[in-house]
Every structure is written in C-alpha cells, then in structure tokens.
Design an enzyme around this catalytic site. Structure first.
Site, PDB file in Angstrom:
ATOM      1  N   HIS A 467       0.729  -1.267   0.097  1.00 28.47           N
ATOM      2  CA  HIS A 467      -0.193  -0.047   0.093  1.00 28.47           C
ATOM      3  C   HIS A 467       0.818   1.150  -0.074  1.00 28.47           C
ATOM      4  CE1 HIS A 467      -3.632   2.413   1.317  1.00 28.47           C
ATOM      5  NE2 HIS A 467      -2.744   3.180   1.663  1.00 28.47           N
ATOM      6  N   GLU A 468       1.856   1.571   1.015  1.00 28.66           N
ATOM      7  CA  GLU A 468       2.583   2.730   1.041  1.00 28.66           C
ATOM      8  C   GLU A 468       3.537   2.733  -0.047  1.00 28.66           C
ATOM      9  OE1 GLU A 468       1.848   4.786   3.165  1.00 28.66           O
ATOM     10  OE2 GLU A 468       0.351   3.524   4.272  1.00 28.66           O
ATOM     11  N   HIS A 471       1.673   4.385  -2.991  1.00 22.70           N
ATOM     12  CA  HIS A 471       1.847   5.850  -2.705  1.00 22.70           C
ATOM     13  C   HIS A 471       3.211   6.287  -3.076  1.00 22.70           C
ATOM     14  CE1 HIS A 471      -2.035   6.703  -0.608  1.00 22.70           C
ATOM     15  NE2 HIS A 471      -1.771   5.956   0.472  1.00 22.70           N
TER      16      HIS A 471
HETATM   17 ZN   LIG Z   1      -3.157   5.179   1.994  1.00 22.63          ZN
END
Ligand SMILES: [Zn+2]
Length: 676
Positions: A467-468, A471
């Site tokens: 997830h990170e 980003h």
């Molecule tokens: Zn997030």
C-alpha cells in the site's frame, strides 16, 4: 545562516541529515519565512500587468526553501523525534499558520490572481496551467476573498467558533474515554481473552494501584474485550459505555455541539454561495456533488444488503447453536464473528509469516514495479540517513535515467509514531527547463528481526508495505511542471487509488511466486494458503460494507442538507441509519455525538471516500486482470494517465483515459463476493 538555508551540495541534493543540528531549525524557519515573504512581495510589487507567469506560476514556485525545510523537519518529527523537536514544532506551527494566513488574506495578491482568473478564456493555457489557476483562485475564494468586508468578518467569526466547537467536541470525547473504567477482580470475568490482553489489563490496574484487571474504552483494551470476552453481560456493559460518549446530558454532552457545528457549516457554505456544506466540500472532490455521493452509497447499499442479511442470519444461528442466543445484539457481533471465522478458516499469522521475510517482500515490491513500470532499484550508501535503520535507494528507469531517491524506514523505535505512511523530502517539478526528480520515503512499523530470526511479516504487514509503496510510486513517477499539483497532490478521494490498487498483487499467484518463499526451505507459498487468505479477507464483507455505508450516509445526512430543522440528534440519526441497520437500536447510545471523523477531524462530507477508493482500485485492477496482471500496455496507461499526472487534470478525466470508461462498482462487488 544555517545549513538548512543554503544549497545542500550533497549527492542528488539529498537532505544533509548528519550536518543538521537541532538548534538550527528555529532560525532556519524564521529565515525561510522571511525569504518566502520577500518572494510574495516581489509578486505583488510587480508593476507589470498580472500574467499567468508573473503571478500564478511565480506563486507556485515561491517558498521552495521553506517547503524543503518543512518537509525535513516534520518528517523527522514523525519518524525520529524527541522532546526538543516536539518543542520546536510547537513554536514553529503558529509561525507557519500565520504565514499561510497572510497569503490567503493578502488582498493585493488576490487582485492579481483574480485578474488572471477573469481573463482565463483568452490566455491559451495548457490543461495543467488551467488546473493550477483554478486551484490558486479557489484557495482564495473558498476562504472568502470575494466577499464584502462585513461578510468576511462574519466568515471569520464562524471559522473561529467552529474551531472552538471542534476542539470542545474532541475534549469531551477524550474526557469520556478517560473517565470510564471497568474494574474486574474475578479472573473468570476475563475468560476468553488472549494472554496478552489479560496481561495488559493487569498492568493497567497495577499502574493505578488497583488489584485485579482494568478494561477501558481505549481501542487496545476495548477491541480485544469485545472480540474475545465470553461474559456477555460485561460485553454489553462495555459496549454501552462506548456508545454513550457525549450522550449523557451532562457537562460532557455533545448533542448541542453537533447541532451547532452542522448549522455553522451550513451558514458558512451559504455565505460563500454554496447550497450546503457538502456542496462546498465536494466541489474539490472526484465525486463532485452530494447527489452523486448519496446515489453512489445507495447503489452499493442495495447490492450489499442481501449478502449482509444472509451473513447476519448465519451469525445469528451460529450464536444460537453455540450459546442459545435468541436475539443477536451489537455487543455480540465481534465476539461471534471471530468464533465463526476461526471455525471456517482456521488461519493464523504464524502459518503465513515464514513466507514473508521482509527482504523478500521488499524485493517483491521492487520486482512488481520493475515488471510494470520498468523501474530499477539500487541500494546506495552515498547519501545521509537520519537513522541507521533507514535503507536508501537510487531509482532509475529503463534508460538508466534517475527517477527518484527512495528512503525506506521499516522498524519501530521510541521516536517514531505508530502506523505507516509515505512522504517526501523533495517534490518533483520542472523549473527553468530542468526536471527536478523527487525524494520519496516510506515509513512503517514492522516486526523487527531478532538474533535468531529475520523480520517475518504478517500478511497485514505485507499488504501495508505494498500500500505505502503504491503511494511511493505515485510520488516517484510524478512528471508535472508545477510542484503544488505534482505526485500525490490530488483530490482527496483519488489519492488512495495507486496505494490500494497495488495491494491487489499480494493476492495473486503470479506475483506471490516472485517473492513469497519460505525463509528456511525456499518453498513457494502453497496456493491453498493463498485461497484461505482471499476467502478470509472477504469474510462478512456484506455486513462490513453496510457498516461503512451507514457512516457515509450519516455524514451526508448532517452535511448535505439545510440542518435548521434537525432538533433531536438521536432521532435524526436513527432515521439516517434507516436501511442499514441489522442490530436492534440501543436507545441510550448515539453515534453522532462521538463521530470524531466528521465533527472533529477532516472527514465531513468525506466518509464515503473509503468505499469510493475501493471501487476505484477494484475497477482499475480488474482491467489488469483482464489483460494480465503484468500487462505492459495497461501498466503504461496507468503510469501515463494516473501515476505521472498528479493533480494536473480532473481525476475522472484521467481515470477515463486510463480505463476507457468511468469506474463501476461491479468489480468491487465481485471481489467482495457480493455479486451472486
Ligand atoms: Zn493510503
């Protein structure tokens, strides 16, 4: 002048952590603010007529040194802080907010911005420039710059009152949370709780010089008790205490505060020319209007409800069979759901962890990025780190060109806050013809290695890393001209697309084979385990969806209308929940009076965005699945139209360029097992 106010003269212009002294920060901020002010003054003092270049562009490029300094300082205040740094943060924050208010209230500056904005149609701007112009103009107008003086004053009075009310709302909830404790002296009352939770309850009691065990309304205490405690009466007591916060007609009551906040937000929106607060907020969201949000939520509700009902009935008969429960109550939900999940899946973290050694997972994320976007990650040791645990990488593209610097900081320590996040030390922009590449960072709190064992991640940590990293890719692949709309500077309900979509690769055989190998035997994770992970991930998805939708609908019920006619918080809430309730209502409980997300934090008219982002990521990933999860054409489109574009265009336009159509909820419903 401190090292922070000079050219860095470091490899890739990276932050010179080893040369920064704590006492440098405050003078550096003062100097940085002074320089930024001078840059703004130069814009307003310009005797030439306002143009896009001498006003909008100049404004966006201004304050570079101050931004660089703020990034370093506030990133470290999250990842490697101490008392001194926290003290400086308290001194610096008001200086920064005063400075930003000075800009928003600068009438000379607004006059120039407005002059450019008003002549927009004759300017022949690019899409990116148009978007930047709108954003700059709205930054003023949404704060009242166009209002006559008396209305400006009214607006400031409303803002002041709102910030006080929000503060009070939060103080009440905190006081309510701290006030309650459940003191247990009979060990049998803790039956069912895992050892760790029991121990924590005992330690808490000891710390307050009490015998026995203490259970509180703090999540680390509350959640395990509601999930595992066999004593139904105690679960009821705790659940009701939790639901009563701000709803006891005493000095900590929040009912009038809720009504007042809703009313003031409505008045503020009207003053600025918007129909409701939700119209005001959603103007700068992908969802655009309250009507669209409400129909989005209701469409999902219609689809999820049958599954939720089935799940509820299954849970009800499970509880009846197990303990003779006739009517399932709210305080039974977590408890029986956990028991049923155990029975159905028999899956725990310890089975999975050996397949997810941290180094393997990092390499897995890098390999996915290489296969999709042609990126290469090379560990480098020539740049400064703020802590020995930090790993540093040079990221290049297929032609060997620098894409980004990447910092990865994975383990918990005393000076790091909880959670996981992506941030940056240097933004991407094109200035004076040069494409400045960004410096991106991921910070997490994963299980540390021990002397005998490497760092083995839980599956939840694996998806968090992806997830990170999603980003981070959004930041790394940024390719825009202006810094304020680069990378992750996008609309709020669009920013979770790159991160959430990347999580999907963690569930795919083709991707797992690349990195999920046993740290001792090298065996690839068995597919049977992967299937179990998938099935348990969608366990009770119908009921979970209903719950999220109920919060979203409650949010819109407060902010998408004229709230003047609402006089009773509880009955308004019961009506708003209407179609989403499965459990009997608890008369002495109220959600709104402790709904901090929307009444204290920044989520008002924004709660829907959790589901919205899921719809986007499921729809986007379905495109990958249709063509192959490592399909170059789809990946290229995602890079070109989403990851590299930042906030340069309307997100729906960008999404449609990538996908060929608007996102549809079907993919999410399919993934969640809600489409029969
Ligand atoms: Zn997030």
């Amino acid at each position: 002048m401190t090292v922070l106010n000079k050219t860095f003269n470091t490899p890739y212009n990276t932050a010179p952590f080893s040369k920064i002294k704590t006492e440098d920060y405050l003078p550096a901020f003062k100097e940085g603010i002074k320089k930024s002010k001078a840059e703004i003054d130069a814009i307003t003092a310009n005797t030439e007529a306002p143009t896009f270049e001498n006003t909008i562009e100049a404004l966006d490029y201004s304050g570079e040194e101050l931004d660089r300094l703020s990034s370093i300082f506030f990133n470290l205040n999250s990842a490697e802080t101490n008392d001194e740094i926290q003290k400086i943060a308290q001194d610096v924050s008001p200086l920064l907010s005063d400075f930003s208010n000075d800009i928003t209230l600068n009438e000379d500056l607004f006059k120039r911005v407005k002059a450019v904005y008003d002549s927009k149609s004759s300017l022949d701007l690019t899409t990116e420039q148009n978007t930047l112009l709108d954003k700059k103009y709205k930054g003023f107008s949404r704060n009242g710059a166009n209002l006559p003086e008396d209305k400006k004053e009214k607006l400031r009075a409303i803002d002041k009152e709102l910030s006080q009310l929000k503060l009070k709302f939060g103080e009440h909830i905190l006081a309510e949370t701290n006030k309650f404790e459940m003191h247990l002296t009979d060990e049998s009352d803790l039956s069912g709780l895992p050892e760790g939770a029991k121990e924590a309850a005992k330690q808490l009691a000891e710390s307050k010089d009490k015998d026995g065990w203490l259970i509180t309304l703090d999540y680390p205490s509350y959640i395990p008790f509601m999930t595992y405690a066999d004593n139904r009466a105690l679960r009821e007591e705790l659940s009701k205490a939790f639901g009563r916060k701000g709803f006891q007609n005493d000095e900590l009551d929040n009912q009038n505060i809720v009504l007042k906040i809703a009313q003031l937000r409505f008045e503020r929106a009207q003053l600025l020319g918007y129909k409701t607060h939700a119209h005001f907020v959603l103007e700068e969201r992908m969802a655009e209007t309250p009507e669209k949000v409400t129909s989005f939520l209701n469409e999902l509700l219609e689809k999820a409800k049958p599954a939720a009902k089935d799940e509820f009935e299954e849970l009800e008969s499970f509880a009846k069979e197990l303990d003779g429960i006739d009517q399932l109550q709210k305080w039974d939900s977590g408890y029986y759901a956990e028991k049923l999940k155990q029975k159905l899946f028999d899956l725990d973290d310890e089975q999975l962890k050996p397949y997810f050694k941290l180094e393997n997972v990092i390499n897995g994320a890098f390999t996915v990025a290489e296969k999709l976007f042609g990126l290469q990650f090379e560990e480098i040791n020539t740049i400064d780190k703020y802590h020995d645990d930090v790993l540093t990488y040079k990221v290049t593209d297929a032609d060997g060109e620098l894409v980004s610097i990447f910092y990865a900081d994975f383990f918990p320590r005393a000076g790091k806050r909880n959670g996981a996040w992506m941030t940056s030390y240097k933004p991407q922009m094109i200035k004076d013809g040069k494409n400045e590449r960004p410096h991106i960072s991921n910070v997490c709190n994963f299980t540390k290695p021990t002397k005998s064992k490497p760092s083995l991640l839980t599956f939840n940590e694996v998806t968090t890393l992806f997830h990170e990293f999603g980003h981070a890719l959004h930041g790394m692949l940024a390719n825009t001209t202006y810094p304020s709309i680069s990378g992750t500077s996008v609309y709020w309900d669009f920013v979770e697309l790159p991160s959430q979509v990347l999580e999907n690769w963690c569930y795919e055989k083709e991707a797992l084979e690349l990195f999920a190998t046993h740290y001792e035997t090298g065996e690839v994770i068995p597919m049977e385990l992967v299937e179990k992970i998938k099935a348990s991930a969608t366990f009770h998805e119908g009921m979970q969806t209903l719950r999220q939708l109920s919060f979203g609908l409650l949010d819109m019920s407060w902010h998408g209308i004229d709230p003047s006619n609402i006089t009773n918080v509880k009955s308004h809430e019961v009506e708003a929940f209407g179609d989403t309730s499965l459990y009997p209502d608890v008369a002495e409980n109220c959600m709104s009076t402790s709904f901090s997300h929307i009444f204290q934090g920044g989520y008002s008219s924004g709660y829907y965005s959790y589901k919205w982002a899921e719809v986007l990521d499921a729809d986007a990933f379905e495109y990958f699945k249709e063509e192959g999860i490592f399909n170059k054409i789809v990946a290229d489109k995602f890079k070109t139209f989403v990851l590299s574009q930042g906030g340069t265009d309307n997100p729906m336009t960008l999404y449609k360029k990538f996908r060929g159509q608007e996102p549809k909820p079907e993919a999410l419903l399919r993934r969640a097992g809600l489409l029969k």
